[in-house]
Design a protein around this motif. Structure first.
Motif, PDB file in Angstrom:
ATOM      1  N   ARG A  24      37.267  40.058  47.875  1.00 29.43           N
ATOM      2  CA  ARG A  24      35.783  40.137  47.734  1.00 29.43           C
ATOM      3  C   ARG A  24      35.325  41.214  48.379  1.00 29.43           C
ATOM      4  NH1 ARG A  24      32.845  36.292  45.797  1.00 29.43           N
ATOM      5  NH2 ARG A  24      34.696  34.704  46.000  1.00 29.43           N
ATOM      6  N   GLY A  25      35.849  41.828  49.498  1.00 32.65           N
ATOM      7  CA  GLY A  25      35.377  42.955  50.180  1.00 32.65           C
ATOM      8  C   GLY A  25      35.470  44.313  49.383  1.00 32.65           C
ATOM      9  N   MET A  26      36.293  44.311  48.449  1.00 34.39           N
ATOM     10  CA  MET A  26      36.570  45.550  47.514  1.00 34.39           C
ATOM     11  C   MET A  26      36.213  45.436  46.341  1.00 34.39           C
ATOM     12  SD  MET A  26      40.608  45.769  48.407  1.00 34.39           S
ATOM     13  CE  MET A  26      41.341  45.873  49.967  1.00 34.39           C
ATOM     14  N   ALA A  27      36.054  44.200  45.582  1.00 33.14           N
ATOM     15  CA  ALA A  27      35.513  43.937  44.124  1.00 33.14           C
ATOM     16  C   ALA A  27      34.985  42.698  44.051  1.00 33.14           C
ATOM     17  CB  ALA A  27      36.834  44.649  43.337  1.00 33.14           C
ATOM     18  N   SER A  28      33.889  42.564  44.609  1.00 35.63           N
ATOM     19  CA  SER A  28      33.270  41.312  44.550  1.00 35.63           C
ATOM     20  C   SER A  28      33.089  40.649  43.290  1.00 35.63           C
ATOM     21  CB  SER A  28      31.859  41.025  45.313  1.00 35.63           C
ATOM     22  OG  SER A  28      30.885  42.062  44.782  1.00 35.63           O
ATOM     23  N   GLY A  29      32.464  41.523  42.274  1.00 36.57           N
ATOM     24  CA  GLY A  29      32.045  40.955  40.952  1.00 36.57           C
ATOM     25  C   GLY A  29      33.455  40.569  40.206  1.00 36.57           C
ATOM     26  N   LEU A  30      34.507  41.186  40.313  1.00 36.77           N
ATOM     27  CA  LEU A  30      35.909  40.881  39.595  1.00 36.77           C
ATOM     28  C   LEU A  30      36.416  39.525  40.302  1.00 36.77           C
ATOM     29  CD1 LEU A  30      37.856  41.797  37.573  1.00 36.77           C
ATOM     30  CD2 LEU A  30      38.810  43.288  39.003  1.00 36.77           C
ATOM     31  N   ILE A  31      36.313  39.426  41.767  1.00 35.75           N
ATOM     32  CA  ILE A  31      36.589  38.271  42.167  1.00 35.75           C
ATOM     33  C   ILE A  31      35.896  36.972  41.882  1.00 35.75           C
ATOM     34  CG2 ILE A  31      37.419  37.222  44.343  1.00 35.75           C
ATOM     35  CD1 ILE A  31      39.244  39.615  43.599  1.00 35.75           C
ATOM     36  N   ARG A  32      34.448  37.166  41.882  1.00 38.37           N
ATOM     37  CA  ARG A  32      33.933  36.234  41.333  1.00 38.37           C
ATOM     38  C   ARG A  32      34.326  35.805  39.984  1.00 38.37           C
ATOM     39  NH1 ARG A  32      29.654  38.356  42.863  1.00 38.37           N
ATOM     40  NH2 ARG A  32      28.915  39.247  40.943  1.00 38.37           N
ATOM     41  N   LEU A  33      34.407  36.714  38.933  1.00 32.87           N
ATOM     42  CA  LEU A  33      34.809  36.505  37.548  1.00 32.87           C
ATOM     43  C   LEU A  33      36.216  35.529  37.652  1.00 32.87           C
ATOM     44  CD1 LEU A  33      34.109  37.047  34.735  1.00 32.87           C
ATOM     45  CD2 LEU A  33      35.767  38.888  34.572  1.00 32.87           C
ATOM     46  N   VAL A  34      37.129  35.921  38.462  1.00 36.69           N
ATOM     47  CA  VAL A  34      38.522  35.180  38.584  1.00 36.69           C
ATOM     48  C   VAL A  34      38.056  33.622  39.012  1.00 36.69           C
ATOM     49  CG1 VAL A  34      40.612  34.804  39.462  1.00 36.69           C
ATOM     50  CG2 VAL A  34      39.801  36.959  38.877  1.00 36.69           C
ATOM     51  N   GLU A  35      37.422  33.470  40.182  1.00 37.17           N
ATOM     52  CA  GLU A  35      37.159  32.158  40.525  1.00 37.17           C
ATOM     53  C   GLU A  35      36.165  31.191  39.724  1.00 37.17           C
ATOM     54  OE1 GLU A  35      37.145  33.545  45.381  1.00 37.17           O
ATOM     55  OE2 GLU A  35      35.289  33.116  44.213  1.00 37.17           O
ATOM     56  N   GLU A  36      35.464  32.156  38.907  1.00 34.23           N
ATOM     57  CA  GLU A  36      34.573  31.093  37.941  1.00 34.23           C
ATOM     58  C   GLU A  36      35.126  30.691  36.974  1.00 34.23           C
ATOM     59  OE1 GLU A  36      30.171  33.559  38.746  1.00 34.23           O
ATOM     60  OE2 GLU A  36      31.401  33.904  36.695  1.00 34.23           O
ATOM     61  N   THR A  37      36.116  31.522  36.462  1.00 32.30           N
ATOM     62  CA  THR A  37      37.193  31.101  35.274  1.00 32.30           C
ATOM     63  C   THR A  37      38.268  30.116  35.642  1.00 32.30           C
ATOM     64  OG1 THR A  37      37.391  33.499  34.530  1.00 32.30           O
ATOM     65  CG2 THR A  37      38.944  32.070  33.554  1.00 32.30           C
ATOM     66  N   LEU A  38      38.507  30.145  36.977  1.00 33.07           N
ATOM     67  CA  LEU A  38      39.230  28.847  37.341  1.00 33.07           C
ATOM     68  C   LEU A  38      38.484  27.618  37.341  1.00 33.07           C
ATOM     69  CD1 LEU A  38      41.161  30.618  40.427  1.00 33.07           C
ATOM     70  CD2 LEU A  38      42.369  29.283  38.568  1.00 33.07           C
ATOM     71  N   GLU A  39      37.197  27.602  38.069  1.00 30.05           N
ATOM     72  CA  GLU A  39      36.431  26.562  37.854  1.00 30.05           C
ATOM     73  C   GLU A  39      36.111  26.178  36.487  1.00 30.05           C
ATOM     74  OE1 GLU A  39      33.069  28.034  40.321  1.00 30.05           O
ATOM     75  OE2 GLU A  39      33.844  26.995  41.910  1.00 30.05           O
ATOM     76  N   ARG A  40      35.945  26.817  35.648  1.00 29.05           N
ATOM     77  CA  ARG A  40      35.694  26.653  34.267  1.00 29.05           C
ATOM     78  C   ARG A  40      37.093  25.565  33.694  1.00 29.05           C
ATOM     79  NH1 ARG A  40      32.673  31.023  30.247  1.00 29.05           N
ATOM     80  NH2 ARG A  40      31.195  31.533  31.353  1.00 29.05           N
ATOM     81  N   LEU A  41      38.008  26.175  34.038  1.00 30.13           N
ATOM     82  CA  LEU A  41      39.185  25.440  33.717  1.00 30.13           C
ATOM     83  C   LEU A  41      39.769  23.982  34.514  1.00 30.13           C
ATOM     84  CD1 LEU A  41      41.747  28.414  32.799  1.00 30.13           C
ATOM     85  CD2 LEU A  41      40.226  26.884  31.128  1.00 30.13           C
ATOM     86  N   GLY A  42      38.675  23.688  35.524  1.00 30.38           N
ATOM     87  CA  GLY A  42      38.778  22.593  36.412  1.00 30.38           C
ATOM     88  C   GLY A  42      39.680  22.692  37.480  1.00 30.38           C
ATOM     89  N   LEU A  43      39.735  23.970  37.791  1.00 26.11           N
ATOM     90  CA  LEU A  43      40.818  24.185  39.009  1.00 26.11           C
ATOM     91  C   LEU A  43      40.174  24.604  40.234  1.00 26.11           C
ATOM     92  CD1 LEU A  43      43.651  26.096  36.917  1.00 26.11           C
ATOM     93  CD2 LEU A  43      43.697  23.750  37.440  1.00 26.11           C
ATOM     94  N   GLU A  44      40.943  24.843  41.394  1.00 29.20           N
ATOM     95  CA  GLU A  44      40.374  25.380  42.626  1.00 29.20           C
ATOM     96  C   GLU A  44      40.112  26.697  42.475  1.00 29.20           C
ATOM     97  OE1 GLU A  44      39.264  23.619  45.352  1.00 29.20           O
ATOM     98  OE2 GLU A  44      39.496  21.763  44.305  1.00 29.20           O
ATOM     99  N   PRO A  45      39.066  27.205  42.971  1.00 32.12           N
ATOM    100  CA  PRO A  45      39.013  28.705  42.901  1.00 32.12           C
ATOM    101  C   PRO A  45      39.800  29.458  44.005  1.00 32.12           C
ATOM    102  CG  PRO A  45      36.998  27.767  43.850  1.00 32.12           C
ATOM    103  CD  PRO A  45      38.019  26.560  43.511  1.00 32.12           C
ATOM    104  N   GLN A  46      40.970  29.487  43.744  1.00 39.32           N
ATOM    105  CA  GLN A  46      42.016  30.000  44.730  1.00 39.32           C
ATOM    106  C   GLN A  46      42.772  31.172  43.940  1.00 39.32           C
ATOM    107  OE1 GLN A  46      43.034  27.610  48.257  1.00 39.32           O
ATOM    108  NE2 GLN A  46      43.298  26.148  46.468  1.00 39.32           N
ATOM    109  N   ALA A  47      42.691  32.389  44.206  1.00 40.96           N
ATOM    110  CA  ALA A  47      43.566  33.118  43.342  1.00 40.96           C
ATOM    111  C   ALA A  47      44.010  34.651  44.163  1.00 40.96           C
ATOM    112  CB  ALA A  47      42.924  33.657  42.133  1.00 40.96           C
ATOM    113  N   GLU A  48      45.194  34.893  43.927  1.00 46.61           N
ATOM    114  CA  GLU A  48      45.483  36.475  44.697  1.00 46.61           C
ATOM    115  C   GLU A  48      45.338  37.324  43.261  1.00 46.61           C
ATOM    116  OE1 GLU A  48      49.182  38.522  46.776  1.00 46.61           O
ATOM    117  OE2 GLU A  48      48.332  36.928  47.799  1.00 46.61           O
TER     118      GLU A  48
END
Length: 240
Positions: A61-85
């Motif tokens: 998030r400290g390097m690319a906050s928008g991209l990390i937010r996009l990943v986390e939002e996608t996980l949430e849309r799929l009903g998953l915990e917003p955890q990703a590397e």
């Protein structure tokens, strides 16, 4: 070979893929065999994954906050915990990869190329992320990895299992594509556009998708009548 999915993803899953996986695991005793994989082989596989993680830059998030937010939002849309590397491969190729779910953190390990991040819109990128997350959540990545550890020499793989795995891998792409479609609220134009960018290597300034033209191209490919060739492509322009 555990599956870490959600109700949303299970509704989207291509059921022939889920059923075929169950049959193969049972028929060839893959669950039992995976429990007897030697520790040294597991250790080598884990080291290989560490090498992959060490060879690329992890975005936070400290390097690319928008991209990390996009990943986390996608996980949430799929009903998953917003955890990703999220790993970035510094190439202009338009591509993405799923490396499973990390045992130590439960995070989805996903790799994007710099090219795909720069060339796709956020919604198209969300579709790609949904596809890769689907592979992880349905256990596709783990199953293939386990089979490679059970049969460490390709010549040892029973011929029937080998042929069935090739079919299963294509069906896995159908399930992952459906996950990607759900990630963009079933917007078929967005999904088709993301696929077309990946197949052509062209960016949004070059591709302006018309669904009639898209289906015309599918019909052109089908008319060649060479399913044995097209069936070997990992992401053909031939939706089910």
């Amino acid at each position: 070979m555990a599956i870490a999915t959600s109700e949303i993803l299970e509704r989207a899953r291509f059921q022939p893929e889920a059923e075929m996986r169950t049959r193969l695991v049972e028929r060839f005793g893959l669950a039992e065999a995976s429990s007897h994989i030697p520790e040294d082989e597991r250790a080598r596989s884990e080291r290989s994954l560490r090498e992959i993680r060490a060879s690329m830059t992890r975005l936070t998030r400290g390097m690319a906050s928008g991209l990390i937010r996009l990943v986390e939002e996608t996980l949430e849309r799929l009903g998953l915990e917003p955890q990703a590397e999220l790993l970035i491969e510094p190439t202009e190729e338009i591509n993405a990869s799923a490396y499973g779910i990390l045992d130590d953190s439960g995070k989805h390990l996903i790799c994007l190329t710099a090219g795909i991040v720069k060339q796709l819109t956020d919604e198209q990128l969300r579709c790609i992320l949904g596809h890769e997350i689907g592979h992880n959540a349905y256990g596709h990545t783990q199953l293939i990895d386990d089979i490679s550890l059970i049969y460490r020499d390709e010549d040892e793989v029973p011929e029937l299992l080998g042929s069935q795995i090739r079919v299963l891998r294509r069906l896995q792409e159908f399930s992952a594509d459906r996950a990607g479609l759900v990630a963009v609220n079933n917007n078929i134009t967005t999904s088709a556009g993301a696929l077309l960018h990946g197949l052509t290597g062209l960016g949004p300034e070059d591709i302006h998708l018309d669904l009639d033209a898209f289906t015309d191209e599918i019909a052109r490919l089908e008319a060649f009548n060479i399913p044995d060739k097209l069936g070997l492509d990992s992401h053909p322009l031939l939706p089910l």
